[in-house]
Design an enzyme around this catalytic site. Structure first.
Site, PDB file in Angstrom:
ATOM      1  N   GLY A 273      14.683 -12.404  -6.089  1.00  0.00           N
ATOM      2  CA  GLY A 273      15.912 -12.943  -5.515  1.00  0.00           C
ATOM      3  C   GLY A 273      16.789 -11.897  -4.874  1.00  0.00           C
ATOM      4  O   GLY A 273      17.962 -12.178  -4.562  1.00  0.00           O
TER       5      GLY A 273
ATOM      6  N   CYS B  79       0.831  -1.191   0.000  1.00  0.00           N
ATOM      7  CA  CYS B  79       0.000   0.000   0.000  1.00  0.00           C
ATOM      8  C   CYS B  79       0.868   1.244   0.000  1.00  0.00           C
ATOM      9  O   CYS B  79       2.095   1.178  -0.072  1.00  0.00           O
ATOM     10  CB  CYS B  79      -0.900   0.009   1.239  1.00  0.00           C
ATOM     11  SG  CYS B  79      -1.867  -1.493   1.461  1.00  0.00           S
TER      12      CYS B  79
ATOM     13  N   LEU C 298      -3.550  -1.777  -1.763  1.00  0.00           N
ATOM     14  CA  LEU C 298      -3.455  -2.858  -2.738  1.00  0.00           C
ATOM     15  C   LEU C 298      -3.774  -4.129  -1.966  1.00  0.00           C
ATOM     16  O   LEU C 298      -3.002  -4.564  -1.112  1.00  0.00           O
ATOM     17  CB  LEU C 298      -2.048  -2.927  -3.338  1.00  0.00           C
ATOM     18  CG  LEU C 298      -1.781  -4.072  -4.328  1.00  0.00           C
ATOM     19  CD1 LEU C 298      -2.659  -3.942  -5.563  1.00  0.00           C
ATOM     20  CD2 LEU C 298      -0.307  -4.103  -4.728  1.00  0.00           C
TER      21      LEU C 298
ATOM     22  N   ASN D  66       1.940  -0.090   5.423  1.00  0.00           N
ATOM     23  CA  ASN D  66       2.385  -0.506   4.100  1.00  0.00           C
ATOM     24  C   ASN D  66       3.319  -1.691   4.272  1.00  0.00           C
ATOM     25  O   ASN D  66       4.366  -1.561   4.927  1.00  0.00           O
ATOM     26  CB  ASN D  66       3.130   0.659   3.421  1.00  0.00           C
ATOM     27  CG  ASN D  66       3.864   0.232   2.158  1.00  0.00           C
ATOM     28  OD1 ASN D  66       3.459  -0.705   1.483  1.00  0.00           O
ATOM     29  ND2 ASN D  66       4.952   0.923   1.849  1.00  0.00           N
TER      30      ASN D  66
END
Length: 631
Positions: free
Chosen positions: A364, A2, A51, A75
């Site tokens: 990664g 977010c 999100l 977030n």
């Protein structure tokens, strides 16, 4: 994943206009397209863009605790939230949702500022305690998630996930910090100890800030650090087993999501290891994505395809042209500050590809910093062995004199590029590593600056903070100190900034399992021989993954995303290069020697020298200044 923003009055708790907080959130709407919310009370306002990843419908923010005494904007992701939730329930906490946000609120109410030590994950959050009338800001251990803040002229403090959120506040001053320009030209990014605008700060990784109405502005408090002072003892096989256990734990914990999940797959050691362990932990084919280039020397897609076939992943691949320079304007717009790591272009492209099918992608990132995977780590290790054989009184004059007269030969084969090595050996370990990391060396910066800028900069040099970090590191060797500096400076400033902004630009959540703090703490205590051996970095990790991956994936030379900016500036961007030297935006600052810039452009265009990285830096600096309304 977010975006958060807010306003807190340090002095008199004046009313906060909800529309102002909403405007700050709108500036970072790309970070959270699924929902928004604003909450205000006397002296405080919190805003959120969501999100949705976990508990899709049940965890709107700003979120109040069940008793209404605390309010949160958050977030990130807390990977151990289920275990914490159970512990807190047993202690009497009540929960109305199934997500991790409410767990942070309960943890705050039970443990106060120490709650951060219980959280495993990536996060930046703000909790307002209505009873104590305090605002608590915190950032995760490694700085995966960003958090900017700035005191304003009305006695308030504004904060947000990106500089863009602060820029939406009309009281934010837009005055460039010249020391940030020095930092940027040295490193290619503005490190976390500074911001491009005066008065703006970034909460350092592993730090928190507790603000109280009517109290002076405190300094951030460090709540986590990593130590390289200890060494594991035991057989390689036992250390392999422990490393594999930690990697499996890190990967599986980051596979929890209520939305489609996948992984980036470049075909290198790190992303291939993550995909292999995801496949082991998943009953369904792992969704993977990679991009390839239409220039063979830059293309790794064959290795990505090989790993995808081995693990029967649902693989998406796209060929892109390295001539992607038209995206430079869009790229500059993703980073509120100037950012010149050209690999951000292909990183953004792979994020775009991933977002077509998933909302969360594992990367990664982190293994090179944790396990000494960069070529410079091997150089540092070998150079320190030379330093240990010769006293500084002898090394300084001898290697310094040789380095001064040795020609700079960027075009030559690697063994003949000795100038940097000789100059590195002339100094101590910290000086040598700062030299190795620097994008634009001090002598080139000196010639680029005007007399006016040199007066503003004074005695400050961009390399000094990094050398200070190395010299004060909890470490036993030069390699330890180099890795510590990477984790504290390079990783949050460059690598994680690049991944956060390019993924968030397309509303994709990127997760970094190889940055699990338990994995990092284990790696920091490995003997040097378990990190570097026989000219190879990440030795123990490669040994561990041999049962999962073929040798041509594990032991081929490290490549990474490459962008052909040198060719761009001699081809389609040749006029852009000339325009840099004549830039009115840069010229108006009075900080640069325009004749020197012109000479650098001419030398590059004629092929006399490769100045492409510096030209890209200047181009991105110009674009950032324009977006900030400077010049």
């Amino acid at each position: 994943m977010c975006g958060i923003a807010g306003i807190f009055h340090l002095e008199t708790p004046k009313p906060v206009d909800p529309a102002r907080v909403e405007g700050m959130c709108d500036a970072i709407a790309h970070r959270g397209p699924d929902g928004q919310g604003v909450w205000t009370a006397p002296g405080v306002g919190l805003g959120h863009r969501r999100l949705s990843i976990i508990d899709l419908a049940g965890s709107p923010q700003p979120m109040a605790s069940p008793d209404g005494r605390a309010m949160l904007v958050f977030n990130g992701e807390i990977y151990n939230y289920r275990e914490l939730r159970q512990e807190l329930k047993e202690a009497g906490a009540h929960f109305r949702t199934d997500g991790d946000s409410e767990v942070i609120l309960a943890a705050w109410q039970r443990w106060g500022p120490d709650c951060v030590t219980r959280l495993h994950g990536m996060f930046a959050f703000a909790v307002y305690d209505c009873d104590a009338r305090t605002l608590f800001l915190a950032r995760d251990r490694l700085g995966v998630k960003p958090l900017y803040f700035a005191p304003l002229s009305d006695g308030s403090l504004a904060f947000g996930s990106e500089l863009k959120a602060l820029l939406a506040h009309p009281l934010l001053r837009r005055e460039i910090d010249p020391l940030a320009v020095e930092d940027y030209l040295a490193w290619g990014y503005v490190p976390d100890h500074r911001a491009i605008l005066k008065g703006v700060a970034k909460l350092p990784a592993g730090h928190s800030l507790l603000l109280r109405h009517g109290a002076p502005m405190p300094s951030p408090r460090q709540w986590w650090d990593i130590s390289f002072e200890h060494r594991h003892k035991g057989k390689a096989a036992d250390l392999e087993a422990e490393l594999l256990h930690l990697m499996r734990q890190a990967v599986s914990s980051r596979m929890v999501a209520d939305v489609p999940l996948g992984a980036f797959l470049s075909g290198g050691v790190d992303s291939s290891s993550v995909v292999a362990l995801m496949a082991e932990a998943s009953a369904q084919p792992v969704r993977t994505c990679s991009i390839g280039f239409d220039v063979a020397a830059l293309d790794e897609s064959a290795y990505a395809s090989k790993v995808a076939q081995q693990y029967h992943t649902d693989h998406a691949s796209r060929l892109v042209s390295p001539d992607d320079f038209e995206a430079a304007d869009l790229l500059a717009g993703m980073f509120g500050e100037p950012f010149a790591d050209a690999s951000a272009l292909p990183t953004w492209r792979v994020c775009q590809l991933a977002r077509e099918s998933v909302t969360v992608a594992l990367s990664g990132d982190g293994a090179d910093e944790a396990l000494a995977g960069y070529r410079r780590h091997m150089f540092q290790y070998n150079e320190d062995r030379v330093r240990s054989l010769l006293p500084q009184g002898l090394r300084g004059p001898v290697f310094g004199a040789l380095g001064a007269v040795y020609p700079k030969a960027d075009w030559a084969p690697r063994p003949l590029r000795a100038k940097t090595t000789l100059l590195s050996l002339a100094g101590d370990s910290a000086e040598g590593y700062a030299c190795a990391l620097s994008v634009t060396p001090p002598e080139l910066r000196e010639g680029l600056y005007s007399e006016a800028f040199l007066r503003l900069r004074g005695d400050y040099r961009a390399e000094q903070p990094l050398m200070d970090v190395m010299r004060s590191a909890p470490a036993r060797s030069g390699l330890d100190r180099a890795q510590y500096a990477d984790l504290k400076v390079w990783l949050p400033g460059d690598i994680l900034t690049k991944t956060d902004r390019t993924s968030m630009a397309v509303s994709l959540e990127a997760r970094e399992p190889l940055l699990d703090h338990r994995l990092l703490e284990f790696a920091a205590a490995l003997p040097e021989s378990m990190r570097v051996r026989s000219g190879q970095g990440k030795w123990l990790m490669k040994q561990t993954m041999r049962r999962f991956l073929p040798d041509d994936v594990l032991y081929r030379p490290k490549q990474g995303f490459v962008t052909p900016i040198a060719q761009w500036f001699r081809g389609p961007l040749a006029q852009t290069a000339r325009d840099i030297a004549a830039s009115t935006t840069l010229a108006r600052t009075g900080w640069f020697d325009t004749r020197r810039m012109g000479a650098l452009v001419d030398a590059h265009l004629s092929g006399i020298s490769d100045n492409s990285r510096l030209l890209w830096q200047l181009l991105m600096l110009e674009k950032a200044f324009v977006r900030l309304g400077i010049g």
